[in-house]
Write an enzyme that holds these catalytic residues in place. Sequence first.
Site, PDB file in Angstrom:
ATOM      1  N   CYS A  74      93.060  76.757  64.059  1.00 31.63           N
ATOM      2  CA  CYS A  74      94.359  76.131  63.811  1.00 31.63           C
ATOM      3  C   CYS A  74      95.333  77.216  63.353  1.00 31.63           C
ATOM      4  CB  CYS A  74      94.192  75.075  62.714  1.00 31.63           C
ATOM      5  SG  CYS A  74      95.745  74.353  62.174  1.00 31.63           S
ATOM      6  N   CYS A 188      99.508  76.792  69.047  1.00 31.25           N
ATOM      7  CA  CYS A 188      98.906  75.634  68.382  1.00 31.25           C
ATOM      8  C   CYS A 188      97.728  75.271  69.268  1.00 31.25           C
ATOM      9  CB  CYS A 188      99.894  74.473  68.295  1.00 31.25           C
ATOM     10  SG  CYS A 188      99.118  72.913  67.768  1.00 31.25           S
TER      11      CYS A 188
HETATM   12  N1  DGL Z   1      96.074  72.578  65.848  1.00 31.67           N
HETATM   13  C1  DGL Z   1      96.982  73.017  64.861  1.00 31.67           C
HETATM   14  C2  DGL Z   1      97.482  74.431  65.146  1.00 31.67           C
HETATM   15  O1  DGL Z   1      96.872  75.206  65.858  1.00 31.67           O
HETATM   16  C3  DGL Z   1      98.154  72.175  64.464  1.00 31.67           C
HETATM   17  C4  DGL Z   1      98.238  70.705  64.572  1.00 31.67           C
HETATM   18  C5  DGL Z   1      98.906  70.045  63.354  1.00 31.67           C
HETATM   19  O2  DGL Z   1     100.131  70.038  63.230  1.00 31.67           O
HETATM   20  O3  DGL Z   1      98.137  69.553  62.534  1.00 31.67           O
HETATM   21  O4  DGL Z   1      98.496  74.839  64.624  1.00 31.67           O
END
Ligand code: DGL
Length: 261
Positions: A74, A188
């Site tokens: 993430c 993301c």
């Molecule tokens: N999957 C997360 C990232 O790579 C973000 C998603 C969220 O906003 O929770 O930033």
Amino acid sequence: MSEKPVLVFDSGIGGLSVLRELRARMPDRRYVYVVDDAAFPYGDWEEAALLARIVDMFSGLVRDHDPALAVIACNTASTLVLPALRARFDLPFVGTVPAIKPAAEQTRSGLISVLATPGTVRRDYTRGLVESFARDCEVQLVGSPRLAAMAEAHMRGDRARPETLLSEISPCFVESGTRKTDIVVLACTHYPFLVGAFRKVAPWPVDWLDPAEAIARQAERLMADTPSSLPEGFDRAIFTAGHPDYPARRLVHGFGLTAEG
Ligand code: DGL
């Protein structure tokens, strides 16, 4: 042989885009996938509160799963919490940060865009990457407040409307004289699941940069000396909100994970 798992962590399904690359490079590992759905979306969180939440949660995760390695799949979390996690816990962490350096190396037009959550766009860390590696480029940082949730819905069968997708990604497409943006960094981990839909609505073709393979390569390097065996059965997915609904359970099952609350 029982072995320590690789723990993969995200606020939602985004980390599955990293898990599939980890599995491709290290099929003989046990994985635990942790979904902090109780706090989704991370993109909206205030920094100090998110940092405290994740560090606190890792105390429990490290105690319960004793991982050999943790992959913070993430960007919104990694750009904030990696130093604190590394200082606090005695295990290797692999983070996911915007692939600005490879984008700057590969662009031909000099115009690159970084498509992320609002949180990742705000981070000093992200601005530092631009300063350090992309000074000679024109970098557009685009924080979408909606795409992570749209990716969650999309993966459960609720397809995103093309015009909505276009309005979220259109700030990434910049023209300057005869030059145009040629690389969009998927900063993301949710967004690779939408990339097919992005391609259909994009104003012109670009290279969509997904860092998952590079993350898996780094994880493999760090695990090189840890013995492995081919574990039977499904890996586990843990949802912090508890009681994942049927679409969520079915979705993670498709990635070889058994859902637990
Ligand atoms: N999957 C997360 C990232 O790579 C973000 C998603 C969220 O906003 O929770 O930033």
